[in-house]
Design an enzyme around this catalytic site. Structure first.
Site, PDB file in Angstrom:
ATOM      1  N   LYS A  94      -7.326  -3.963  -2.814  1.00 35.23           N
ATOM      2  CA  LYS A  94      -7.936  -4.645  -1.676  1.00 35.23           C
ATOM      3  C   LYS A  94      -8.705  -3.642  -0.829  1.00 35.23           C
ATOM      4  O   LYS A  94      -8.449  -2.435  -0.876  1.00 35.23           O
ATOM      5  CB  LYS A  94      -6.871  -5.343  -0.816  1.00 35.23           C
ATOM      6  CG  LYS A  94      -5.862  -4.423  -0.150  1.00 35.23           C
ATOM      7  CD  LYS A  94      -4.835  -5.220   0.642  1.00 35.23           C
ATOM      8  CE  LYS A  94      -3.812  -4.326   1.324  1.00 35.23           C
ATOM      9  NZ  LYS A  94      -4.367  -3.478   2.388  1.00 35.23           N
TER      10      LYS A  94
ATOM     11  N   ASP B  38       0.801  -1.235   0.000  1.00 31.72           N
ATOM     12  CA  ASP B  38       0.000   0.000   0.000  1.00 31.72           C
ATOM     13  C   ASP B  38       0.832   1.284   0.000  1.00 31.72           C
ATOM     14  O   ASP B  38       0.483   2.253   0.685  1.00 31.72           O
ATOM     15  CB  ASP B  38      -0.944   0.008   1.202  1.00 31.72           C
ATOM     16  CG  ASP B  38      -1.829  -1.210   1.284  1.00 31.72           C
ATOM     17  OD1 ASP B  38      -1.873  -1.988   0.312  1.00 31.72           O
ATOM     18  OD2 ASP B  38      -2.470  -1.406   2.330  1.00 31.72           O
TER      19      ASP B  38
ATOM     20  N   CYS C  78      -1.926  -2.250   8.305  1.00 34.98           N
ATOM     21  CA  CYS C  78      -1.848  -3.217   7.208  1.00 34.98           C
ATOM     22  C   CYS C  78      -0.629  -4.131   7.319  1.00 34.98           C
ATOM     23  O   CYS C  78      -0.729  -5.335   7.055  1.00 34.98           O
ATOM     24  CB  CYS C  78      -1.861  -2.492   5.871  1.00 34.98           C
ATOM     25  SG  CYS C  78      -3.404  -1.586   5.571  1.00 34.98           S
TER      26      CYS C  78
END
Length: 205
Positions: free
Chosen positions: A83, A18, A115
């Site tokens: 996601k 990410d 995350c």
């Protein structure tokens, strides 16, 4: 699947979590973290390590930052998967790890306490060896990262550094890639030091 503490290139995958454009102004020492991620992509190509990238809700948070050039990886870039789950352990990622008979992952990106932490815990539970780069993760609040890494170490993850991982994967100076490898290490030395100073508190050493 056994949890290995020693990394081998043939059974390792790099996970890029990410590192997206909207986080640039929000995450502590974002540029230092990106420099480590960029370095790891360079070594992924040299060492032939596959790379999986995720983007969390990319419609809202943007795509992976342009500094992370995935094109040179060619087929080593397994895929970039969107996601909504905080963890990277979503079906397409797990399918790729299983298909490649992966034993260990090297995890870096953001955010350390969300995350990254949830990915590490999920993959540990699935039986993978998880190596988290202390100089390759960050959070919006700098105090979150050392606490998250301490929790992950207690859970069984290996908390390590980018240079430790790359030399461990290289393993042998007689390999034909070693000249290219050492040149890349030397080229990365300034940003390696900057990332270590920015992201790894001396109190954690």
């Amino acid at each position: 699947m056994s949890r290995l503490t020693r990394l081998e290139a043939r059974s390792t995958v790099f996970l890029v979590c990410d590192i997206q454009t909207r986080f640039r102004e929000l995450v502590h020492e974002f540029d230092a973290m990106v420099s480590t991620a960029s370095k790891m992509l360079t070594f992924a190509k040299i060492l032939s390590v596959p790379v999986i990238v995720t983007e969390h809700n990319p419609r809202a948070l943007g795509s992976t930052v342009p500094e992370l050039d995935l094109a040179p990886l060619d087929k080593l870039h397994v895929g970039t998967f969107p996601k909504t789950l905080f963890s990277m352990a979503v079906p397409p990622v797990l399918e790729e790890l299983n298909r490649r008979e992966t034993k260990a992952v090297v995890l870096f990106g953001i955010e350390a306490h969300i995350c990254i932490a949830q990915t590490a815990l999920d993959l540990l539970a699935a039986g993978y060896a998880v190596h988290v780069l202390a100089d390759g993760v960050s959070s919006s609040n700098p105090q979150e990262s050392p606490l998250a890494l301490a929790r992950l170490r207690h859970a069984g993850a290996v908390i390590t550094t980018s240079e430790t991982v790359t030399f461990e994967l290289m393993a042998d100076s007689s390999r034909p890639q070693f000249k290219e490898f050492t040149a890349a290490v030397k080229a990365a030395q300034p940003t390696t030091r900057t990332a270590l100073n920015a992201l790894v508190p001396r109190s954690s050493l």
